[in-house]
Write a protein that holds these residues in place. Structure first.
Motif, PDB file in Angstrom:
ATOM      1  N   LEU A 189      12.721   6.475  12.827  1.00 43.71           N
ATOM      2  CA  LEU A 189      12.394   5.618  11.631  1.00 43.71           C
ATOM      3  C   LEU A 189      10.866   5.905  11.341  1.00 43.71           C
ATOM      4  O   LEU A 189       9.971   5.608  12.108  1.00 43.71           O
ATOM      5  CB  LEU A 189      12.721   4.074  11.962  1.00 43.71           C
ATOM      6  N   LEU A 190      10.648   6.457  10.064  1.00 45.13           N
ATOM      7  CA  LEU A 190       9.252   6.815   9.853  1.00 45.13           C
ATOM      8  C   LEU A 190       8.348   5.556   9.598  1.00 45.13           C
ATOM      9  O   LEU A 190       8.970   4.628   8.932  1.00 45.13           O
ATOM     10  CB  LEU A 190       9.242   7.754   8.780  1.00 45.13           C
ATOM     11  N   GLU A 191       7.178   5.546  10.181  1.00 42.81           N
ATOM     12  CA  GLU A 191       6.451   4.567   9.758  1.00 42.81           C
ATOM     13  C   GLU A 191       6.116   4.665   8.483  1.00 42.81           C
ATOM     14  O   GLU A 191       5.935   5.485   7.646  1.00 42.81           O
ATOM     15  CB  GLU A 191       5.000   4.409  10.761  1.00 42.81           C
ATOM     16  N   PRO A 192       5.493   3.275   7.593  1.00 42.89           N
ATOM     17  CA  PRO A 192       5.059   3.238   6.324  1.00 42.89           C
ATOM     18  C   PRO A 192       4.338   4.365   5.784  1.00 42.89           C
ATOM     19  O   PRO A 192       4.373   4.820   4.726  1.00 42.89           O
ATOM     20  CB  PRO A 192       4.767   1.792   6.169  1.00 42.89           C
ATOM     21  N   THR A 193       3.233   4.691   6.731  1.00 41.44           N
ATOM     22  CA  THR A 193       2.448   5.589   6.237  1.00 41.44           C
ATOM     23  C   THR A 193       2.979   7.015   6.414  1.00 41.44           C
ATOM     24  O   THR A 193       2.443   8.064   5.917  1.00 41.44           O
ATOM     25  CB  THR A 193       1.007   5.720   7.192  1.00 41.44           C
ATOM     26  N   ALA A 194       4.102   7.065   6.801  1.00 37.44           N
ATOM     27  CA  ALA A 194       4.581   8.464   7.007  1.00 37.44           C
ATOM     28  C   ALA A 194       5.700   8.501   5.961  1.00 37.44           C
ATOM     29  O   ALA A 194       6.278   9.804   5.912  1.00 37.44           O
ATOM     30  CB  ALA A 194       5.246   8.822   8.434  1.00 37.44           C
ATOM     31  N   ALA A 202       0.878  -1.171  -0.020  1.00 39.60           N
ATOM     32  CA  ALA A 202      -0.017  -0.071   0.156  1.00 39.60           C
ATOM     33  C   ALA A 202       0.758   1.232  -0.204  1.00 39.60           C
ATOM     34  O   ALA A 202       0.474   2.438  -0.501  1.00 39.60           O
ATOM     35  CB  ALA A 202      -1.009   0.021   1.229  1.00 39.60           C
ATOM     36  N   THR A 203       1.857   1.204   0.693  1.00 43.41           N
ATOM     37  CA  THR A 203       2.911   2.386   0.591  1.00 43.41           C
ATOM     38  C   THR A 203       3.442   2.551  -0.859  1.00 43.41           C
ATOM     39  O   THR A 203       3.583   3.876  -1.287  1.00 43.41           O
ATOM     40  CB  THR A 203       4.127   2.085   1.702  1.00 43.41           C
ATOM     41  N   GLU A 204       3.876   1.592  -1.431  1.00 44.58           N
ATOM     42  CA  GLU A 204       4.312   1.584  -2.719  1.00 44.58           C
ATOM     43  C   GLU A 204       3.339   2.240  -3.786  1.00 44.58           C
ATOM     44  O   GLU A 204       3.711   2.995  -4.415  1.00 44.58           O
ATOM     45  CB  GLU A 204       4.976   0.136  -3.336  1.00 44.58           C
ATOM     46  N   GLU A 205       2.145   1.708  -3.383  1.00 47.24           N
ATOM     47  CA  GLU A 205       0.984   2.375  -4.307  1.00 47.24           C
ATOM     48  C   GLU A 205       0.791   3.811  -4.007  1.00 47.24           C
ATOM     49  O   GLU A 205       0.466   4.466  -4.879  1.00 47.24           O
ATOM     50  CB  GLU A 205      -0.326   1.283  -4.165  1.00 47.24           C
ATOM     51  N   SER A 229       8.511   1.736  -6.410  1.00 48.32           N
ATOM     52  CA  SER A 229       8.773   0.358  -5.768  1.00 48.32           C
ATOM     53  C   SER A 229       9.981   0.420  -4.632  1.00 48.32           C
ATOM     54  O   SER A 229      11.120   1.219  -4.740  1.00 48.32           O
ATOM     55  CB  SER A 229       9.333  -0.516  -6.759  1.00 48.32           C
ATOM     56  N   LEU A 230       9.692   0.013  -3.542  1.00 45.28           N
ATOM     57  CA  LEU A 230      10.692   0.196  -2.275  1.00 45.28           C
ATOM     58  C   LEU A 230      11.840  -0.642  -2.403  1.00 45.28           C
ATOM     59  O   LEU A 230      11.543  -1.898  -2.979  1.00 45.28           O
ATOM     60  CB  LEU A 230       9.837  -0.109  -1.217  1.00 45.28           C
ATOM     61  N   PRO A 231      12.969  -0.461  -2.200  1.00 48.10           N
ATOM     62  CA  PRO A 231      13.976  -1.349  -2.237  1.00 48.10           C
ATOM     63  C   PRO A 231      13.746  -2.576  -1.331  1.00 48.10           C
ATOM     64  O   PRO A 231      13.164  -2.508  -0.358  1.00 48.10           O
ATOM     65  CB  PRO A 231      15.235  -0.448  -1.781  1.00 48.10           C
ATOM     66  N   ALA A 232      14.442  -3.593  -1.780  1.00 52.69           N
ATOM     67  CA  ALA A 232      14.126  -4.977  -1.152  1.00 52.69           C
ATOM     68  C   ALA A 232      14.666  -4.874   0.486  1.00 52.69           C
ATOM     69  O   ALA A 232      14.245  -5.274   1.275  1.00 52.69           O
ATOM     70  CB  ALA A 232      15.183  -6.215  -1.712  1.00 52.69           C
ATOM     71  N   ALA A 233      15.830  -4.155   0.579  1.00 45.54           N
ATOM     72  CA  ALA A 233      16.291  -4.096   1.985  1.00 45.54           C
ATOM     73  C   ALA A 233      15.535  -3.269   2.960  1.00 45.54           C
ATOM     74  O   ALA A 233      15.363  -3.435   4.128  1.00 45.54           O
ATOM     75  CB  ALA A 233      18.005  -3.524   2.058  1.00 45.54           C
ATOM     76  N   LEU A 234      15.102  -2.404   2.282  1.00 41.11           N
ATOM     77  CA  LEU A 234      14.116  -1.399   3.224  1.00 41.11           C
ATOM     78  C   LEU A 234      12.699  -2.103   3.542  1.00 41.11           C
ATOM     79  O   LEU A 234      12.333  -2.315   4.797  1.00 41.11           O
ATOM     80  CB  LEU A 234      13.469  -0.039   2.273  1.00 41.11           C
ATOM     81  N   LYS A 235      12.065  -3.108   2.503  1.00 38.83           N
ATOM     82  CA  LYS A 235      11.000  -3.583   2.879  1.00 38.83           C
ATOM     83  C   LYS A 235      11.368  -5.001   3.999  1.00 38.83           C
ATOM     84  O   LYS A 235      10.556  -5.015   4.601  1.00 38.83           O
ATOM     85  CB  LYS A 235      10.391  -4.275   1.564  1.00 38.83           C
TER      86      LYS A 235
END
Length: 237
Positions: A82-87, A49-52, A57-63
């Motif tokens: 560290l920001l939450e995905p929604t932020a 949902a964050t990527e959308e 596309s988020l880098p593999a390491a971040l995910k």
């Protein structure tokens, strides 16, 4: 908590690649805080949902990092957050994922680097009027920036004995004499920004920033010991 983690021995393993870094973080959490559990990470649906939302596309390491420990605020959100995905957001041609607690600094991944599985991380100071400065390279891989984050945030976990004080050259000489320095590396294998040095001793982790000394201990006895070994005006964080 286990006391078996030898930080000096484990750091060289941790910098070999991002999967080794994640193993180190698991072991550090188990030994110095509390073990990671499945619920401590964000789900694939949240990250998708964050990527959308961001259109990237988020880098593999971040995910992988967010899926492993992203919900653990005690490991990631004591001082520099560290920001939450929604932020997560995009600004100045970078994906911003970390903030200093008063907004004085930002950490991000340049958009041009997002295609790399474990991209470099850049840092910027926010100047007067919240104007961002130039991006400067922080660390060569996102996974190693996470290692730095976990160690640094442990110094600000107010549930454990943590203190700090100003330092000078005499302090550094004494620290080098009394404690074991964690191995350091250059280039893409560095897990600490320039000038920062880490030391360890029985039940303690100490950071020398060039300006101050910051210590995190596992016990009150270890805190009393470092006060005696390094006398001065220690302040509670």
């Amino acid at each position: 908590m286990s006391t078996s983690l030898d930080l000096c021995e484990q750091i060289p393993l941790a910098v070999r690649g991002r999967h080794e870094t994640w193993n180190f973080i698991r072991n550090f959490a188990s030994s110095w805080v509390t073990p990671l559990e499945e619920a401590d990470g964000y789900s694939e649906s949240v990250l998708s949902a964050t990527e959308e939302r961001l259109g990237i596309s988020l880098p593999a390491a971040l995910k992988e990092a967010y899926a492993l420990f992203g919900c653990r605020s005690d490991l990631t959100r004591n001082q520099e957050y560290l920001l939450e995905p929604t932020a997560l957001y995009i600004d100045h041609n970078a994906l911003i994922f970390r903030h200093e607690n008063q907004g004085a600094a930002l950490w991000g991944i340049r958009l041009a680097d997002l295609q790399h599985p474990d991209p470099p991380v850049y840092h910027s100071w926010c100047e007067v009027g919240n104007v961002m400065g130039e991006w400067e390279l922080w660390l060569g891989r996102f996974s190693l920036a996470c290692l730095d984050l976990i160690l640094w945030e442990s110094l600000y976990d107010n549930r454990m004995p943590t203190e700090y004080r100003d330092s000078d050259d005499k302090d550094l000489a004494l620290v080098e004499q009394l404690y074991s320095e964690l191995p350091s590396f250059e280039g893409n294998d560095s897990y600490t920004p320039f000038g920062v040095r880490w030391f360890t001793g029985p039940d303690l982790l100490l950071c020398y920033t060039g300006v101050d000394l910051r210590v995190r201990t596992r016990t009150r006895e270890a805190l009393c010991s470092i006060r005696e070994s390094l006398p001065g005006d220690w302040l509670y964080e």
